[in-house]
Design a protein around this motif. Structure first.
Motif, mmCIF file in Angstrom:
data_model
loop_
_atom_site.group_PDB
_atom_site.id
_atom_site.type_symbol
_atom_site.label_atom_id
_atom_site.label_comp_id
_atom_site.label_asym_id
_atom_site.label_seq_id
_atom_site.Cartn_x
_atom_site.Cartn_y
_atom_site.Cartn_z
ATOM 1 N N ILE A 1 0.831 -1.202 0.000
ATOM 2 C CA ILE A 1 0.000 0.000 0.000
ATOM 3 C C ILE A 1 0.868 1.255 0.000
ATOM 4 C CG2 ILE A 1 -1.718 1.311 1.307
ATOM 5 C CD1 ILE A 1 -2.750 -1.344 2.399
ATOM 6 N N PHE A 2 1.896 1.258 0.854
ATOM 7 C CA PHE A 2 2.760 2.434 0.966
ATOM 8 C C PHE A 2 3.619 2.632 -0.298
ATOM 9 C CE2 PHE A 2 1.850 1.447 5.412
ATOM 10 C CZ PHE A 2 1.485 2.690 5.884
ATOM 11 N N VAL A 3 4.144 1.535 -0.839
ATOM 12 C CA VAL A 3 4.971 1.634 -2.044
ATOM 13 C C VAL A 3 4.145 2.126 -3.222
ATOM 14 C CG1 VAL A 3 6.336 0.330 -3.719
ATOM 15 C CG2 VAL A 3 6.587 -0.139 -1.275
ATOM 16 N N PHE A 4 2.983 1.522 -3.408
ATOM 17 C CA PHE A 4 2.109 1.900 -4.522
ATOM 18 C C PHE A 4 1.650 3.354 -4.386
ATOM 19 C CE2 PHE A 4 -2.180 2.082 -6.479
ATOM 20 C CZ PHE A 4 -1.837 1.742 -7.774
ATOM 21 N N GLY A 5 1.239 3.742 -3.182
ATOM 22 C CA GLY A 5 0.758 5.103 -2.974
ATOM 23 C C GLY A 5 1.852 6.144 -3.137
ATOM 24 N N ALA A 6 3.043 5.876 -2.596
ATOM 25 C CA ALA A 6 4.142 6.843 -2.662
ATOM 26 C C ALA A 6 4.639 7.009 -4.095
ATOM 27 C CB ALA A 6 5.281 6.396 -1.756
ATOM 28 N N LEU A 7 4.854 5.894 -4.783
ATOM 29 C CA LEU A 7 5.370 5.953 -6.148
ATOM 30 C C LEU A 7 4.398 6.667 -7.075
ATOM 31 C CD1 LEU A 7 7.307 5.148 -8.450
ATOM 32 C CD2 LEU A 7 6.093 2.974 -8.586
ATOM 33 N N ASN A 8 3.164 6.183 -7.110
ATOM 34 C CA ASN A 8 2.190 6.755 -8.041
ATOM 35 C C ASN A 8 1.684 8.119 -7.581
ATOM 36 O OD1 ASN A 8 1.607 4.559 -10.199
ATOM 37 N ND2 ASN A 8 1.666 3.440 -8.274
ATOM 38 N N GLY A 9 1.675 8.356 -6.269
ATOM 39 C CA GLY A 9 1.302 9.675 -5.788
ATOM 40 C C GLY A 9 2.249 10.743 -6.295
ATOM 41 N N TYR A 10 3.544 10.435 -6.261
ATOM 42 C CA TYR A 10 4.529 11.392 -6.784
ATOM 43 C C TYR A 10 4.390 11.560 -8.295
ATOM 44 C CZ TYR A 10 8.925 13.280 -8.492
ATOM 45 O OH TYR A 10 9.862 14.038 -9.149
ATOM 46 N N LEU A 11 4.358 10.453 -9.026
ATOM 47 C CA LEU A 11 4.320 10.522 -10.481
ATOM 48 C C LEU A 11 3.041 11.181 -10.990
ATOM 49 C CD1 LEU A 11 5.777 7.018 -11.417
ATOM 50 C CD2 LEU A 11 6.891 9.232 -11.684
#
Length: 223
Positions: A141-151
């Motif tokens: 959840i954290f990896v997906f949210g952080a990566l795509n949130g930034y991009l």
């Protein structure tokens, strides 16, 4: 931020939005189908992971894995769709909520499409690389949210900002408010990950980011 999101959502029934929403829905369905087909081919034709047990699980889950991975990749892929339909959405939002604005700077559709293609490709590739981490509960959840949130935050910000600012000013505003744009990107990522809802959310995402952008511009101008 929540108020801006609901303003964007409430404009979906707007006649100016309808054609864009329908076109986005159609292309989203086609893109989602293409993602499933592409992921299915990738899973069945290659050894995606170095761990044999992980490939065994993927093979066992079969088509379900392809659908799940397609949902993971869709937020990034949606950037490509909305880059073609940016201007009608932006104009509709400005006409209803920011009618005092002057006409945006002249720009070709190629400019928006190139941004969409660049960030879309980066998002898809990075999500594929990090796919093993998405099998780890909670961490995924954290990896997906952080990566795509930034991009997605950066992509949607640039799509909206480039209509009003030159490149140096756009980059400066990104740096000043990057946490705000990234948080908006996390919300966009969440909405683009919800089945069925995600097919029309690219339109809402543009309207949402435009509300945030103009809100920041007006506060800066008033200070």
């Amino acid at each position: 931020m929540i108020a801006a999101f609901f303003k964007a959502l409430n404009q979906l029934p707007d006649p100016a939005f309808r054609r864009v929403v329908l076109m986005t829905l159609l292309w989203s369905i086609l893109l989602f189908g293409a993602l499933i087909a592409g992921v299915w081919w990738l899973l069945t034709s290659t050894q995606l992971f170095e761990w044999g047990w992980l490939d065994t699980i993927v093979d066992w889950l079969g088509g379900a894995t392809a659908v799940i991975v397609a949902f993971v990749l869709f937020p990034g892929a949606a950037l490509i769709i909305i880059s073609f339909m940016l201007e009608p959405v932006a104009r509709a939002v400005e006409k209803k909520h920011f009618s005092d604005l002057e006409a945006p700077r002249n720009q070709s559709i190629t400019e928006a499409v190139m941004i969409g293609l660049r960030y879309g490709a980066i998002a898809i590739v990075l999500n594929l690389i990090l796919l093993p981490l998405y099998l780890i509960p909670i961490l995924n959840i954290f990896v997906f949210g952080a990566l795509n949130g930034y991009l997605l935050g950066r992509e949607y910000f640039e799509l909206v900002a480039m209509r009003r600012l030159d490149v140096p000013a756009m980059k400066a505003m990104w740096r000043r408010y990057r946490y705000r744009w990234c948080l908006a990107g996390v919300l966009i990522t969440l909405m683009l990950s919800i089945p069925l809802v995600n097919w029309f959310m690219p339109v809402v995402a543009v309207a949402f980011m435009l509300h945030l952008f103009e809100g920041v511009r007006r506060r800066e101008a008033a200070s």
